[in-house]
Design a protein around this motif. Structure first.
Motif, PDB file in Angstrom:
ATOM      1  N   UNK B 160      -3.729 -11.559 -24.065  1.00  0.00           N
ATOM      2  CA  UNK B 160      -3.291 -12.884 -23.622  1.00  0.00           C
ATOM      3  C   UNK B 160      -2.681 -13.712 -24.746  1.00  0.00           C
ATOM      4  N   UNK B 161      -2.621 -13.136 -25.952  1.00  0.00           N
ATOM      5  CA  UNK B 161      -1.982 -13.872 -27.040  1.00  0.00           C
ATOM      6  C   UNK B 161      -0.650 -13.252 -27.445  1.00  0.00           C
ATOM      7  N   UNK B 162      -0.313 -12.109 -26.805  1.00  0.00           N
ATOM      8  CA  UNK B 162       0.930 -11.439 -27.187  1.00  0.00           C
ATOM      9  C   UNK B 162       2.048 -11.874 -26.247  1.00  0.00           C
ATOM     10  N   UNK B 163       3.175 -12.230 -26.815  1.00  0.00           N
ATOM     11  CA  UNK B 163       4.335 -12.563 -25.988  1.00  0.00           C
ATOM     12  C   UNK B 163       5.529 -11.748 -26.481  1.00  0.00           C
ATOM     13  N   UNK B 164       6.496 -11.574 -25.560  1.00  0.00           N
ATOM     14  CA  UNK B 164       7.697 -10.839 -25.926  1.00  0.00           C
ATOM     15  C   UNK B 164       8.852 -11.828 -25.971  1.00  0.00           C
ATOM     16  N   UNK B 165       9.705 -11.688 -26.966  1.00  0.00           N
ATOM     17  CA  UNK B 165      10.870 -12.563 -27.049  1.00  0.00           C
ATOM     18  C   UNK B 165      11.978 -11.922 -26.225  1.00  0.00           C
ATOM     19  N   UNK B 321      16.280  -4.813 -30.231  1.00  0.00           N
ATOM     20  CA  UNK B 321      14.894  -4.730 -30.687  1.00  0.00           C
ATOM     21  C   UNK B 321      13.958  -5.447 -29.730  1.00  0.00           C
ATOM     22  N   UNK B 322      12.950  -4.702 -29.246  1.00  0.00           N
ATOM     23  CA  UNK B 322      11.898  -5.320 -28.440  1.00  0.00           C
ATOM     24  C   UNK B 322      10.970  -6.022 -29.414  1.00  0.00           C
ATOM     25  N   UNK B 323      10.877  -7.335 -29.302  1.00  0.00           N
ATOM     26  CA  UNK B 323      10.179  -8.121 -30.305  1.00  0.00           C
ATOM     27  C   UNK B 323       8.952  -8.775 -29.689  1.00  0.00           C
ATOM     28  N   UNK B 324       7.785  -8.528 -30.291  1.00  0.00           N
ATOM     29  CA  UNK B 324       6.520  -9.059 -29.776  1.00  0.00           C
ATOM     30  C   UNK B 324       5.909  -9.993 -30.807  1.00  0.00           C
ATOM     31  N   UNK B 325       5.364 -11.097 -30.345  1.00  0.00           N
ATOM     32  CA  UNK B 325       4.707 -12.043 -31.236  1.00  0.00           C
ATOM     33  C   UNK B 325       3.228 -12.100 -30.886  1.00  0.00           C
ATOM     34  N   UNK B 376       4.931 -13.659 -21.551  1.00  0.00           N
ATOM     35  CA  UNK B 376       3.604 -13.129 -21.873  1.00  0.00           C
ATOM     36  C   UNK B 376       3.559 -11.617 -21.620  1.00  0.00           C
ATOM     37  N   UNK B 377       2.842 -10.920 -22.471  1.00  0.00           N
ATOM     38  CA  UNK B 377       2.772  -9.464 -22.357  1.00  0.00           C
ATOM     39  C   UNK B 377       2.275  -9.037 -20.980  1.00  0.00           C
ATOM     40  N   UNK B 378       1.311  -9.811 -20.454  1.00  0.00           N
ATOM     41  CA  UNK B 378       0.715  -9.418 -19.177  1.00  0.00           C
ATOM     42  C   UNK B 378       1.658  -9.651 -18.004  1.00  0.00           C
ATOM     43  N   UNK B 379       2.776 -10.342 -18.237  1.00  0.00           N
ATOM     44  CA  UNK B 379       3.764 -10.535 -17.179  1.00  0.00           C
ATOM     45  C   UNK B 379       4.832  -9.455 -17.193  1.00  0.00           C
TER      46      UNK B 379
END
Lengths: 112, 917
Positions: B160-165, B321-325, B376-379
């Motif tokens: 729940x803290x990972x997001x994708x740009x 580039x798939x970028x994750x924060x 959000x990663x979960x989306x």
């Protein structure tokens, strides 16, 4: 049927019913206990106790005796049933039996 | 006391009269509110005595304790004596004790009665159990599916803290929705925003060749990944150091599965493999656990990003580039997203201005606006609005999850309805039993307990059967849905209480109505011999339940038919090119200059009719180039166009047709600056006539004194679908050259295997070391519509099952009706009714219900399916006959179900049916 247990309060109420005979209804019972035992039992408590006694089959009831004091409303008059009588007698026997077991010197010592 | 009693009206219950009379000495009256309360809420049967006693008590209290205390006590006593704190008349003395409903003896009795009932009504019990277990099994399967869909990427500790740009916006009015962004985005954001704890990038490289010793592998998926990968995602390393595994250039971590495949039993740590070709060597620095199946990527290995020069690029226009924060604890990604605007302004827009040659305000006006957003990663799996071809893997769709969830619920509901219907219909048979039981002193709640016990027993048996059924059907369901689900109670301990809960719910839902209905029979009515104790009400309810069942089934039937028609349309529509008997040889770029040579060599084969070299193919799996051009007469406007680099054989190989003009040809050397456009492009440019000879300029190419390369239109190709049918055909230009990538082979042979063998031999002759890989164009096309195909198949199954369950219920009902009307049928036959008229008499009632269901289901189905069809740019029309056909099918199925019983009833000799009694 299981031998019905007679609680202390129930015993007092039942004895009062027996003592008052024809005039035993909820208000008079409450007042009698209040006056004669110096023990304040609330009216609703007496009412529920009487209901419980009736469920256990120790008292029977019938309506009657409307008086002006009570706004012309009927009373529920209680009488002790045979089962109630037996329960009371048994109760007394147990107490007497226990009293008798207390040695006389000690009773004398208590001044009883 | 006497003074009190005098002014009291004697026998009235009207409070207002009393209060007016009592106002004189109100201080000595009991509180009015309490009196009112007592008169309204006195326990039934105790009104008189309580009110009278309380009055007496009040007078007593006033005498002994004073007015204040008396009023206080009166109020308190009233509160304790009103309903519901004091029960009504004392219960009747019961000399015979009643056992509790849960007494072991009672439970044993329930069980015994239930078993006897089942034995007596084998058919109905079987129908009930079959319906319930099919409903439950489907429900279970779909629940597994739904939970799996929702569990995507949740295996990450910090999910729940990972997001994708991601990149969203418009470019010249065209929508841009891309899942990957440019190389420098990650570093820039990390430097600028302290709430970003860590970032990581992935750059997919597909399935490159891996060489270990003399063994070559080509079916492992790889990606380049930053060394922070294992910080952000929870991918435990079985061997190696998570901190340093991907830090150095040319290092590689592989999954356990890949390690087993490549190295067998040898320890892979420190081993060297070659990626891509035999030149670039990578050292294995870690072995990770396999990526879980519920992840939005499934790489078998990650190579260190430091090995890739492109990763350090500062190009803000190339997104790869798939970028994750990974955000710091407690930070909201929406707040961060709001702050991304300035980043785009300072970094992305200047190069974009340079490329487009106009200022940012100018291109904004023309509908160009790009921005970075966070997802959000979960989306990612279910809620992504991004173009699927830019994703790492095709994702799920929340709408299908909801659809299947609804189907699961409906299935369960239908099974419960069957149960209710059959139990209440069979009520006549049990009415006497209820009557006798009541006469013998059974209380209503005991009867309810008995019926509930029967239903819960049946439910638990069905549940066990359903679990078995699910377990057996799971492999089949997995192939249909493309999942790897399993029913492992050890892995999912929450399933056991869930089963129990479902069991309780279903038995409550299905059993409560019959239980309350049956136990409400009055013994006198039932025992007097009247055969129908049920009122009209229960018949009405049963009918509406049947209508509901058929409403669901018909809706699903309509849905399935529309989906199948659309699928058929997808298969059979004219795409504008020929996809059958076309093979694509992939990765031929490695041949270099020999690519064309190889193509010519292939064309020699008599089984091959045409060969073309082009890396551009009309489907989503292959790239479609994008190019910005200025059409003649509209030089100021830079138009983004789809772009194919082809050779002169491309159009004939794929059997495309030209509207005007000609194909590229070796006879015209000037064709290198020629262009073929599609009809959509011609329409877009407004070139309705005299298209040939018009020009398009590509300002990005250095030619013509910096003005860019100019192309002359030599032909217009008829529109063909180069994307899935979800998308409108876009404007397209095709130029000669720049076509390396793959070889398209049109063959005539019926037997493909020998041809393939020969192609492979020739391929190996070039000694590239790359394995020979190929695919068929029609299969690629099929895979573009995979999710619709899957949905169609699953829908077909579910529609079939719902109809089956509905029919089971109908069959049971028909049986009961026929039994109930045995005498009526006998009399009718004696009076001369024909078999036909009796069959129609019995079937008519049910047909009415099915017609009603059809009337309700048609608009609902129409609405839902037109919404679904909106997903497609090219679609079928919803035609009236689909609804008629669905209705006819339903009627047919109903007739088949009901007629067995009605014909049986109609054929009985009236002597038999009338003799009894």
């Amino acid at each position: 049927m299981k031998r019905a247990f007679l609680g202390e309060l129930e015993e007092i109420v039942l004895l009062t019913v027996a003592a008052l005979q024809e005039g035993a209804y909820c208000a008079s019972i409450t007042q009698t206990i209040d006056q004669q035992m110096g023990r304040s039992i609330s009216f609703p408590t007496v009412h529920t106790t009487l209901q419980r006694l009736q469920e256990k089959g120790f008292v029977a009831s019938q309506m009657g005796g409307a008086t002006a004091e009570r706004g012309g409303r009927q009373k529920r008059l209680f009488t002790v049933t045979v089962a109630g009588q037996r329960a009371l007698i048994e109760c007394r026997q147990v107490r007497v039996y226990l009293w008798e077991q207390i040695p006389t010197p000690i009773l004398n010592l208590w001044g009883a | 006391m006497g003074s009190l009693s005098n002014d009291k009206p004697h026998n009235d219950g009207l409070p207002e009269r009393r209060t007016s009379a009592d106002r004189r000495d109100s201080a000595r009256r009991p509180p009015r509110w309490a009196t009112w309360l007592m008169s309204r809420f006195s326990p039934a049967g105790l009104e008189d005595e309580l009110q009278g006693d309380l009055l007496e008590m009040y007078a007593y209290w006033v005498k002994t304790n004073g007015v204040r205390a008396a009023r206080w006590r009166y109020g308190l006593a009233t509160l304790r004596l009103i309903r519901p704190f004091t029960p009504s008349i004392p219960k009747q003395t019961c000399y015979y004790s009643q056992p509790s409903s849960f007494h072991p003896a009672m439970l044993r009795n329930y069980l015994k009665i239930a078993l006897r009932q089942w034995r007596k009504n084998k058919l109905y019990s079987a129908i009930n159990m079959l319906g319930l277990s099919i409903g439950l099994a489907t429900c279970l399967l779909i629940s597994l599916f739904v939970f799996d869909e929702f569990s995507y990427d949740r295996y990450n500790r910090d999910a729940d803290r990972i997001v994708r740009v991601v990149l969203r916006g418009t470019l010249n009015g065209e929508q841009i929705r891309e899942a990957n962004v440019m190389a420098p985005v990650a570093q820039t954001l990390q430097d600028r925003f302290p709430e970003i704890q860590s970032t990581t990038r992935l750059r997919s490289i597909g399935t490159p060749t891996i060489t270990y010793g003399d063994k070559i592998f080509r079916d492992t998926q790889f990606a380049f990944a930053d060394s922070t990968l294992l910080h952000v995602f929870t991918l435990p390393l079985l061997k190696g150091d998570a901190q340093r595994a991907l830090a150095r250039p040319n290092t590689l971590i592989i999954s356990q599965q890949a390690a087993k495949k490549i190295f067998g039993t040898i320890d892979p740590m420190g081993k060297v493999v070659a990626l891509f070709d035999n030149k670039t060597l990578y050292t294995i620095t870690g072995v990770m656990a396999n990526v879980p199946p519920n992840s939005h990527f499934h790489f078998d290995g990650f190579a260190s990003m430091t090995s890739l020069a492109e990763a350090n690029s500062s190009n803000w226009l190339q997104s790869n580039f798939f970028t994750y924060l990974l955000l710091a604890e407690g930070r909201d990604y929406r707040q961060l997203e709001a702050k991304l605007g300035p980043v785009v302004e300072t970094h992305m827009l200047p190069p974009l201005e340079k490329l487009l040659g106009v200022s940012r305000s100018a291109f904004r006006q023309k509908g160009t606006n790009l921005g970075l957003f966070l997802q959000p990663l979960t989306d990612v799996h279910l809620y992504s609005d991004l173009k699927p071809e830019t994703e790492l893997e095709p994702g799920g769709d929340i709408r299908y999850v909801y659809l299947f969830g609804a189907i699961a619920l409906f299935m369960l509901l239908l099974a419960c309805i069957n149960f209710m219907n059959l139990s209440t219909a069979g009520a006549t048979k049990r009415a006497r039993e209820v009557g006798i039981r009541k006469v013998l002193g059974s209380e209503r709640n005991k009867l309810i307990a008995q019926f509930l016990a029967e239903s819960s027993l049946l439910t638990s048996l069905s549940l066990i059967l359903a679990v078995g059924l699910t377990w057996a059907l799971l492999p089949f369901f997995n192939t249909e849905s493309g999942k790897e689900l399993n029913l492992n109670l050890g892995q999912m301990p929450c399933l056991v209480p869930a089963f129990v809960l479902v069991g309780i719910l279903v038995s409550g839902l299905a059993g409560s109505y019959p239980a309350f209905f049956l136990s409400s029979f009055k013994p006198i009515v039932v025992l007097k011999g009247s055969n129908t104790p049920m009122g009209r009400g229960s018949i009405g309810l049963r009918s509406s339940l049947v209508v509901f069942q058929f409403f669901i089934s018909i809706s699903l039937m309509i849905g399935t038919m529309v989906v199948y028609r659309q699928l058929h349309y997808i298969q059979s529509t004219k795409l504008g090119y020929d996809k059958d008997q076309v093979m694509v040889l992939e990765g031929t770029r490695v041949l270099g200059k020999n690519e064309t040579l190889f193509a010519r060599q292939l064309a020699q084969d008599s089984r091959v009719s045409k060969v073309s070299v082009s890396g551009f193919l009309p489907n989503n799996r292959y790239q479609t180039g994008l190019i910005a051009m200025q059409p003649e007469g509209q030089e100021a406007k830079l138009t983004r166009l789809a772009y194919f680099g082809i050779d002169d054989q491309y159009i004939p190989t794929l059997n495309m047709t030209l509207a005007v003009g000609r194909n590229f040809s070796a006879a015209f050397p000037s064709d290198s600056s020629g262009v073929i456009i599609n009809q959509t492009a011609a329409r877009l440019f407004g070139w309705t006539k005299n298209v040939l000879g018009r020009t398009l300029t590509n300002p990005a190419l250095p030619a013509n004194g910096g003005k860019g390369k100019t192309y002359r239109v030599i032909g217009v190709v008829n529109d063909f679908h180069f994307r899935s049918l979800h998308e409108q055909i876009a404007p397209l230009v095709m130029v000669l050259g720049d076509n390396s990538g793959s070889i398209v082979v049109k063959f005539r042979a019926k037997e493909v295997t020998p041809l393939l063998a020969s192609l492979q031999r020739q391929w190996n002759g070039y000694g590239t070391g790359e394995p020979f890989t190929y695919s068929f164009l029609d299969e690629i096309y099929q895979s573009m519509h995979q999710s619709e195909l899957r949905t169609g198949h699953l829908l077909l199954w579910f529609a079939g099952l719902t109809i089956f369950i509905a029919c089971l219920g109908l069959f049971g009902l028909a049986t009961f009706t026929a039994e109930q009307r045995t005498k009526e049928i006998g009399v009718r036959k004696v009076l001369g009714a024909s078999v036909g008229s009796i069959v129609s008499l019995l079937s008519k009632d049910f047909l009415k219900l099915v017609f009603l269901a059809l009337v309700i289901a048609s608009p609902v189905g129409w609405y839902a399916m037109s919404r679904w069809l909106q997903n497609f740019a090219y679609k079928i029309n919803l035609e009236w006959w689909v609804f008629v056909l669905a209705g006819l099918l339903a009627v047919g199925v109903t007739l088949l179900t009901v007629s067995y019983q009605s014909i049986k009833a109609a054929l009985v000799n009236p002597v038999k049916s009338l003799r009894s009694e």
